[in-house]
Design a protein around this motif. Sequence first.
Motif, PDB file in Angstrom:
ATOM      1  N   GLY A 278      39.645   2.888  46.698  1.00 24.15           N
ATOM      2  CA  GLY A 278      38.302   2.326  46.826  1.00 24.15           C
ATOM      3  C   GLY A 278      37.684   2.836  48.108  1.00 24.15           C
ATOM      4  N   LEU A 279      36.709   2.097  48.626  1.00 19.89           N
ATOM      5  CA  LEU A 279      36.055   2.532  49.865  1.00 19.89           C
ATOM      6  C   LEU A 279      35.883   1.338  50.793  1.00 19.89           C
ATOM      7  CD1 LEU A 279      33.188   4.818  48.459  1.00 19.89           C
ATOM      8  CD2 LEU A 279      35.344   5.581  49.497  1.00 19.89           C
ATOM      9  N   LEU A 280      35.982   1.610  52.085  1.00 22.97           N
ATOM     10  CA  LEU A 280      35.698   0.583  53.087  1.00 22.97           C
ATOM     11  C   LEU A 280      34.330   0.920  53.686  1.00 22.97           C
ATOM     12  CD1 LEU A 280      36.910  -1.884  54.508  1.00 22.97           C
ATOM     13  CD2 LEU A 280      37.748  -0.340  56.284  1.00 22.97           C
ATOM     14  N   LEU A 281      33.417  -0.064  53.613  1.00 22.34           N
ATOM     15  CA  LEU A 281      32.042   0.202  54.038  1.00 22.34           C
ATOM     16  C   LEU A 281      31.595  -0.813  55.094  1.00 22.34           C
ATOM     17  CD1 LEU A 281      30.386   0.708  50.502  1.00 22.34           C
ATOM     18  CD2 LEU A 281      31.464   2.438  51.950  1.00 22.34           C
ATOM     19  N   GLY A 282      30.852  -0.325  56.065  1.00 20.89           N
ATOM     20  CA  GLY A 282      30.289  -1.218  57.076  1.00 20.89           C
ATOM     21  C   GLY A 282      28.824  -1.479  56.760  1.00 20.89           C
ATOM     22  N   TYR A 283      28.369  -2.669  57.138  1.00 19.75           N
ATOM     23  CA  TYR A 283      26.992  -3.032  56.806  1.00 19.75           C
ATOM     24  C   TYR A 283      26.234  -3.601  58.009  1.00 19.75           C
ATOM     25  CZ  TYR A 283      28.956  -7.639  57.065  1.00 19.75           C
ATOM     26  OH  TYR A 283      29.570  -8.759  57.540  1.00 19.75           O
TER      27      TYR A 283
ATOM     28  N   LEU B 207      22.518 -12.727  61.901  1.00 15.74           N
ATOM     29  CA  LEU B 207      22.035 -11.421  61.449  1.00 15.74           C
ATOM     30  C   LEU B 207      23.035 -10.766  60.485  1.00 15.74           C
ATOM     31  CD1 LEU B 207      19.938  -9.101  61.855  1.00 15.74           C
ATOM     32  CD2 LEU B 207      21.442  -8.245  63.676  1.00 15.74           C
ATOM     33  N   TYR B 208      24.313 -10.780  60.852  1.00 11.80           N
ATOM     34  CA  TYR B 208      25.309 -10.099  60.013  1.00 11.80           C
ATOM     35  C   TYR B 208      25.527 -10.839  58.693  1.00 11.80           C
ATOM     36  CZ  TYR B 208      26.400  -7.475  64.318  1.00 11.80           C
ATOM     37  OH  TYR B 208      26.330  -6.695  65.451  1.00 11.80           O
ATOM     38  N   ALA B 209      25.373 -12.176  58.739  1.00 11.01           N
ATOM     39  CA  ALA B 209      25.521 -12.934  57.485  1.00 11.01           C
ATOM     40  C   ALA B 209      24.403 -12.532  56.517  1.00 11.01           C
ATOM     41  CB  ALA B 209      25.481 -14.428  57.757  1.00 11.01           C
TER      42      ALA B 209
ATOM     43  N   GLU C 279      24.957 -10.425  52.920  1.00 12.32           N
ATOM     44  CA  GLU C 279      24.461 -10.854  51.618  1.00 12.32           C
ATOM     45  C   GLU C 279      23.618  -9.755  50.963  1.00 12.32           C
ATOM     46  OE1 GLU C 279      22.452 -14.956  50.337  1.00 12.32           O
ATOM     47  OE2 GLU C 279      23.531 -14.978  52.236  1.00 12.32           O
ATOM     48  N   ALA C 280      22.721  -9.183  51.771  1.00 14.34           N
ATOM     49  CA  ALA C 280      21.854  -8.118  51.258  1.00 14.34           C
ATOM     50  C   ALA C 280      22.698  -6.924  50.808  1.00 14.34           C
ATOM     51  CB  ALA C 280      20.876  -7.680  52.351  1.00 14.34           C
ATOM     52  N   PHE C 281      23.706  -6.616  51.579  1.00 15.18           N
ATOM     53  CA  PHE C 281      24.531  -5.451  51.275  1.00 15.18           C
ATOM     54  C   PHE C 281      25.299  -5.668  49.968  1.00 15.18           C
ATOM     55  CE2 PHE C 281      28.201  -2.601  51.846  1.00 15.18           C
ATOM     56  CZ  PHE C 281      27.546  -1.436  52.198  1.00 15.18           C
ATOM     57  N   LEU C 282      25.803  -6.886  49.795  1.00 15.08           N
ATOM     58  CA  LEU C 282      26.561  -7.159  48.573  1.00 15.08           C
ATOM     59  C   LEU C 282      25.656  -7.042  47.342  1.00 15.08           C
ATOM     60  CD1 LEU C 282      28.903 -10.022  49.799  1.00 15.08           C
ATOM     61  CD2 LEU C 282      29.619  -7.783  48.899  1.00 15.08           C
TER      62      LEU C 282
ATOM     63  N   SER D  11      30.207  11.214  61.609  1.00 15.49           N
ATOM     64  CA  SER D  11      29.096  11.814  62.354  1.00 15.49           C
ATOM     65  C   SER D  11      28.667  10.784  63.401  1.00 15.49           C
ATOM     66  CB  SER D  11      27.953  12.174  61.413  1.00 15.49           C
ATOM     67  OG  SER D  11      27.111  11.093  61.274  1.00 15.49           O
ATOM     68  N   SER D  12      28.441  11.267  64.619  1.00 16.70           N
ATOM     69  CA  SER D  12      28.238  10.306  65.699  1.00 16.70           C
ATOM     70  C   SER D  12      26.760  10.006  65.940  1.00 16.70           C
ATOM     71  CB  SER D  12      28.863  10.852  66.979  1.00 16.70           C
ATOM     72  OG  SER D  12      28.305  12.118  67.245  1.00 16.70           O
ATOM     73  N   ASP D  13      25.868  10.703  65.221  1.00 17.45           N
ATOM     74  CA  ASP D  13      24.460  10.479  65.523  1.00 17.45           C
ATOM     75  C   ASP D  13      23.874   9.269  64.793  1.00 17.45           C
ATOM     76  OD1 ASP D  13      24.726  11.771  63.137  1.00 17.45           O
ATOM     77  OD2 ASP D  13      22.959  13.041  63.357  1.00 17.45           O
ATOM     78  N   ARG D  14      24.647   8.633  63.946  1.00 17.53           N
ATOM     79  CA  ARG D  14      24.169   7.397  63.308  1.00 17.53           C
ATOM     80  C   ARG D  14      25.365   6.644  62.757  1.00 17.53           C
ATOM     81  NH1 ARG D  14      21.598   8.967  57.552  1.00 17.53           N
ATOM     82  NH2 ARG D  14      23.442   9.846  56.610  1.00 17.53           N
ATOM     83  N   SER D  15      25.213   5.332  62.554  1.00 19.59           N
ATOM     84  CA  SER D  15      26.367   4.573  62.064  1.00 19.59           C
ATOM     85  C   SER D  15      26.510   4.696  60.557  1.00 19.59           C
ATOM     86  CB  SER D  15      26.279   3.101  62.430  1.00 19.59           C
ATOM     87  OG  SER D  15      25.241   2.834  63.287  1.00 19.59           O
ATOM     88  N   ALA D  16      25.368   4.729  59.847  1.00 17.73           N
ATOM     89  CA  ALA D  16      25.376   4.746  58.384  1.00 17.73           C
ATOM     90  C   ALA D  16      26.305   3.638  57.860  1.00 17.73           C
ATOM     91  CB  ALA D  16      25.761   6.127  57.870  1.00 17.73           C
ATOM     92  N   LEU D  17      27.286   3.981  57.013  1.00 18.78           N
ATOM     93  CA  LEU D  17      28.130   2.947  56.406  1.00 18.78           C
ATOM     94  C   LEU D  17      29.474   2.825  57.129  1.00 18.78           C
ATOM     95  CD1 LEU D  17      27.395   3.902  52.687  1.00 18.78           C
ATOM     96  CD2 LEU D  17      26.426   1.993  53.971  1.00 18.78           C
ATOM     97  N   ARG D  18      29.506   3.245  58.357  1.00 15.43           N
ATOM     98  CA  ARG D  18      30.779   3.256  59.095  1.00 15.43           C
ATOM     99  C   ARG D  18      31.339   1.835  59.240  1.00 15.43           C
ATOM    100  NH1 ARG D  18      32.400   6.562  64.515  1.00 15.43           N
ATOM    101  NH2 ARG D  18      34.444   5.633  64.721  1.00 15.43           N
TER     102      ARG D  18
END
Length: 499
Positions: A470-475, A401-403, A407-410, A136-143
């Motif tokens: 499994g799943l590939l997730l973006g954070y 920021l991504y680091a 960490e938070a995502f993990l 879906s292009s209206d948000r990134s979510a876990l892309r």
Amino acid sequence: MRERSSFLRNRKSSSQAARLPVDAFSIDRASREPIQQQIYTALRDLILRGVLTPGLKLPSSRELSRNILVSRNTVVRAYEQLNSEGYVETRHGAKTYVANIPPPSSPAVRHDISKMAGRVSRFAHAFDPEKRISFSSDRSALRPSTPDVAVFPFTTWNRLFGRYLLHPNVDLFNYNYDLGYPPLQAAIARYIQAYRGVVCEPEQVVVTNGAQAALDLLSRMLLKDGDVVWMEEPGYVNARLVFSAAGADIEPLNVTEEGWGLQNVPEGNIQLIYTTPSCQHPLGLSMRVEQRLRLLDIANRKAAWIIEDDFDSEYRLFGRSIPAMQGNDKFGLTIYVGTFAKTLFPAIRVGFMVVPQSICEQVKRAALYCGQQVSLPLQATLSDFIMNGHFASHLRRTRRLYAERREAFLKLGHKYLNEWMEPFEADVGIQIAFRFKRPLDDVAIASKANDMKLNVVPLSRYYYREPIRGLLLGYAAIDERAMQSHLALLAEVIKEQTS
Ligand SMILES: Cc1ncc(COP(=O)(O)O)c(C=O)c1O
């Protein structure tokens, strides 16, 4: 229209002149379409439909203008337009006749368009639409693979870009710099020498429309039917597609947390090796130096080119990024491919390759004739962005920021998903691969999750033989609150699928 009994008649010479259906000229004076255009369109359609047949004389412009109450000049201009396009011809002075246009084919001989669409080349067939995941292009979510576009310094960028638009420099707005825009080549060379350990001269940098254009061009240049590409498995689907489209056979180079399976070198020739050694796609692992040297050695033994796709190594959780393998290559076999899709934003569509001197001119010319040049004002803006230090500060900021987000995502991933899956031990990139702890259908789960706009990718998609599921997730593009809600929803989806 043809069946209507009422016709506009050429009064003086009605015996030979065209009889025009009266509703052909329902001139709409309120329309924004000029009257001349309306007359032109009406006559052209009658001719194309065969209502007005070849050789038929049209009413004179004077008569037609009187009949339909428009100025004669307007009709003359419409006739002139029809004449210049070949629908009518003017003979014997000013008389206008319908030209001899072949009649449309009868439906019986019309070709089946769907069959014609199936007749496209094997190259086109390689890009089978089923292979795409629609996000879906209206948000990134876990892309996966998605940077946070919102933190990009657009004000600075716009100022730099605006300077070129406010004071247009003819150099940048014409056909120029066919084989590379030198300031950007220099800026990229400086950056990758300093931060990625790449060894190159600025002339070796070829700027492309994203890394994908580089991969496509290289595969078309370096591969022939039946050539062998030794390619990471799991691996980058979009690279695999262009290699296959170029006619190559793919041999798997297995990658696990133990490393790259370099002991299983395919027998026979290999023409190309594709690898992502500093941030393996999709697992996020990095290749140890002894494996890099071994891989270079294998390439040399096999006389194979290497494409090193360095798409996302800037974002390493701890310490500096691992330098590119290209810097270790003493043989001149490595073509280094980079992109600004992650470090700036994906839609910028700017990537580049560093091509060994031996094939550099050939690659540049192919890029030129395949229409692969990138907009010059954009290249100029990007070179200023890099040279003025904005790129380095944006990188510093996003690294931090991504680091934090990683960490938070993990932590949150562990909280919500630990029952079913665990992350691969990796520390590079802006996505995290998770493997299921028990046999689950990742395609079905991803499909359900994506119905909820979560934008996840099943890990099995990157394998062609024995998939790990499994799943590939973006954070990287989401804050902690969004992470919480997306991961909680994903957990619900998995629970539902497993109950
Ligand atoms: C392995 C790999 N290479 C390259 C790219 C970037 O390609 P592009 O610059 O065409 O967006 C990606 C994007 O996700 C990728 O995953």
